[in-house]
Design an enzyme around this catalytic site. Structure first.
Site, PDB file in Angstrom:
ATOM      1  N   GLY A  31       0.812  -1.207   0.000  1.00  0.00           N
ATOM      2  CA  GLY A  31       0.000   0.000   0.000  1.00  0.00           C
ATOM      3  C   GLY A  31       0.844   1.255   0.000  1.00  0.00           C
ATOM      4  O   GLY A  31       0.952   1.950   1.014  1.00  0.00           O
ATOM      5  N   GLY A  36      -0.151   8.521   0.506  1.00  0.00           N
ATOM      6  CA  GLY A  36      -0.705   7.669   1.538  1.00  0.00           C
ATOM      7  C   GLY A  36       0.306   7.441   2.644  1.00  0.00           C
ATOM      8  O   GLY A  36       1.479   7.829   2.552  1.00  0.00           O
ATOM      9  N   ASN A 114       0.626  -2.506   5.241  1.00  0.00           N
ATOM     10  CA  ASN A 114       0.013  -1.193   5.384  1.00  0.00           C
ATOM     11  C   ASN A 114      -1.234  -1.010   4.525  1.00  0.00           C
ATOM     12  O   ASN A 114      -2.103  -0.209   4.844  1.00  0.00           O
ATOM     13  CB  ASN A 114       1.058  -0.122   5.025  1.00  0.00           C
ATOM     14  CG  ASN A 114       0.462   1.259   4.876  1.00  0.00           C
ATOM     15  OD1 ASN A 114       0.250   1.968   5.852  1.00  0.00           O
ATOM     16  ND2 ASN A 114       0.185   1.657   3.634  1.00  0.00           N
ATOM     17  N   THR A 135      -9.324  -7.599   2.025  1.00  0.00           N
ATOM     18  CA  THR A 135      -8.233  -6.680   1.693  1.00  0.00           C
ATOM     19  C   THR A 135      -7.346  -6.372   2.895  1.00  0.00           C
ATOM     20  O   THR A 135      -6.115  -6.375   2.795  1.00  0.00           O
ATOM     21  CB  THR A 135      -8.807  -5.365   1.142  1.00  0.00           C
ATOM     22  OG1 THR A 135      -9.607  -5.645  -0.010  1.00  0.00           O
ATOM     23  CG2 THR A 135      -7.704  -4.387   0.769  1.00  0.00           C
ATOM     24  N   SER A 164      -5.958  -0.084  13.531  1.00  0.00           N
ATOM     25  CA  SER A 164      -6.610   1.198  13.819  1.00  0.00           C
ATOM     26  C   SER A 164      -7.323   1.087  15.159  1.00  0.00           C
ATOM     27  O   SER A 164      -7.730  -0.011  15.576  1.00  0.00           O
ATOM     28  CB  SER A 164      -7.633   1.523  12.732  1.00  0.00           C
ATOM     29  OG  SER A 164      -8.480   2.590  13.112  1.00  0.00           O
ATOM     30  N   TYR A 185     -25.080  -5.938   6.694  1.00  0.00           N
ATOM     31  CA  TYR A 185     -23.835  -5.174   6.522  1.00  0.00           C
ATOM     32  C   TYR A 185     -23.915  -3.770   7.103  1.00  0.00           C
ATOM     33  O   TYR A 185     -24.887  -3.036   6.896  1.00  0.00           O
ATOM     34  CB  TYR A 185     -23.488  -5.073   5.040  1.00  0.00           C
ATOM     35  CG  TYR A 185     -22.147  -4.431   4.754  1.00  0.00           C
ATOM     36  CD1 TYR A 185     -20.960  -5.079   5.074  1.00  0.00           C
ATOM     37  CD2 TYR A 185     -22.066  -3.166   4.151  1.00  0.00           C
ATOM     38  CE1 TYR A 185     -19.726  -4.508   4.812  1.00  0.00           C
ATOM     39  CE2 TYR A 185     -20.836  -2.587   3.867  1.00  0.00           C
ATOM     40  CZ  TYR A 185     -19.664  -3.267   4.201  1.00  0.00           C
ATOM     41  OH  TYR A 185     -18.444  -2.693   3.931  1.00  0.00           O
TER      42      TYR A 185
END
Length: 323
Positions: A31, A36, A114, A135, A164, A185
């Site tokens: 990533g 980013g 990452n 992912t 996170s 969801y």
């Protein structure tokens, strides 16, 4: 005595502090799109002269732009690019095969997982796994284990999983990780599940491979304005989710960090020597997170949950990894 770091500490400051630990290392980061957190991390550590930065990205052209940015700022640092779509098990296998085929890269000192997505609309991956879980966790689980031989060939290997404090939003939904084909969801619950998985994955790696010298840590980088949330019009739905769970974050303002501050805990996790005494822990603000101060949910630190996730992950990728 080691200096005390906090939320204002920057990656640039830590790179200067850890220059000796970074110099000559081979670091693989997933990533790494420009602007980013991954790109900020590799650009920062490039200044300390690692021997090779391997850039893994879904879009090779974006990785190439980051490689050019590294060359412009640190022309002596070598780079390699590998295409990796984390939401595809076939791509994870192909990327691992590529990395293992590089005879000029016999070992990898640090792997920083990452890459990630956040609060996306409901979608199943090509392998029929909810996209955020696929992912943010499952692809990294497979890729990491497939290149493990090159990590263990390093003198002091590390695996860093970027999580996170959003893990507060959900435990692992063991019997409904795919949200009943979208019927149940919630984008933030799905994000929370995937971030909990990142923390549990590091705990499992530490438990299973510490005897072989591997360190693994997970981290919360902070709240940073990157392209990760470009698709979100507003964050009121996050506040609503926190309030429904009784989380203090539902009533607090975001404490924003700069990109340089956001990449700081990446650097700390990858190179802080004293972390060998805290293998498998979750980090925040360039220190081991304190559950009495920071948000650290017990479902993300349970060894029982960690082992259960390992078994589920093996089932999802169709391969067992016994260490």
């Amino acid at each position: 005595m080691s200096p005390v770091f906090d939320a204002t500490t920057t990656a640039s400051e830590l790179v200067t502090h850890y220059a000796a630990q970074i110099k000559g290392k081979v670091i693989l980061t997933t990533g790494v799109s420009p602007k980013g957190l991954g790109a900020n991390f590799v650009l920062a550590i490039a200044k300390a002269q690692p021997s090779l930065l391997i850039l893994a990205a879904r879009n090779p052209s974006k990785a190439d732009q980051t490689a050019r940015d590294i060359e412009a700022a640190s022309p002596d640092v070598k780079t390699k690019i590998v295409e990796l779509h984390n939401d595809s098990l076939a791509s994870a296998r192909a990327a691992a095969t590529t990395v293992l085929s590089w005879a000029d890269v016999p070992s990898i000192d640090v792997l920083v997982n990452n890459a990630g997505i956040m609060a996306s609309d409901y979608k199943l991956s090509s392998d029929k796994i909810e996209s955020q879980f696929a992912t943010n966790h499952v692809g990294h689980f497979l890729f990491t284990n497939l290149i493990m031989e090159k990590l263990l060939a390093a003198e002091s290997p590390r695996v860093v999983n970027v999580s996170s404090d959003g893990h507060r939003l959900s435990h692992i939904r063991w019997d409904d990780y795919n949200f009943d084909n979208g019927k149940t969801y919630n984008r933030w619950t799905a994000y929370g599940q995937s971030k909990t998985a990142n923390i549990l994955f590091s705990r499992s790696l530490a438990e299973k491979l510490s005897s072989k010298g591997l360190l693994s840590h997970s981290l919360h980088p902070g709240v940073i304005s990157t392209h990760l949330g470009d698709h979100l019009v507003e964050f009121d739905s996050l506040k609503d989710a926190d309030r429904s769970l009784g989380n203090k974050e539902g009533w607090e303002d975001f404490k924003w960090k700069t990109p340089d501050q956001g990449a700081a805990t990446h650097v700390f996790a990858a190179f802080e020597p004293s972390l060998k005494d805290n293998n498998g822990t979750y980090l925040e603000n360039s220190r081991v997170a304190d559950p009495n101060v920071e948000t650290v949910k017990p479902w993300a630190t349970s060894p029982v949950e960690a082992e259960r996730l390992w078994k589920l992950s093996e089932k999802l990728v169709g391969q067992e990894f016994s260490y």
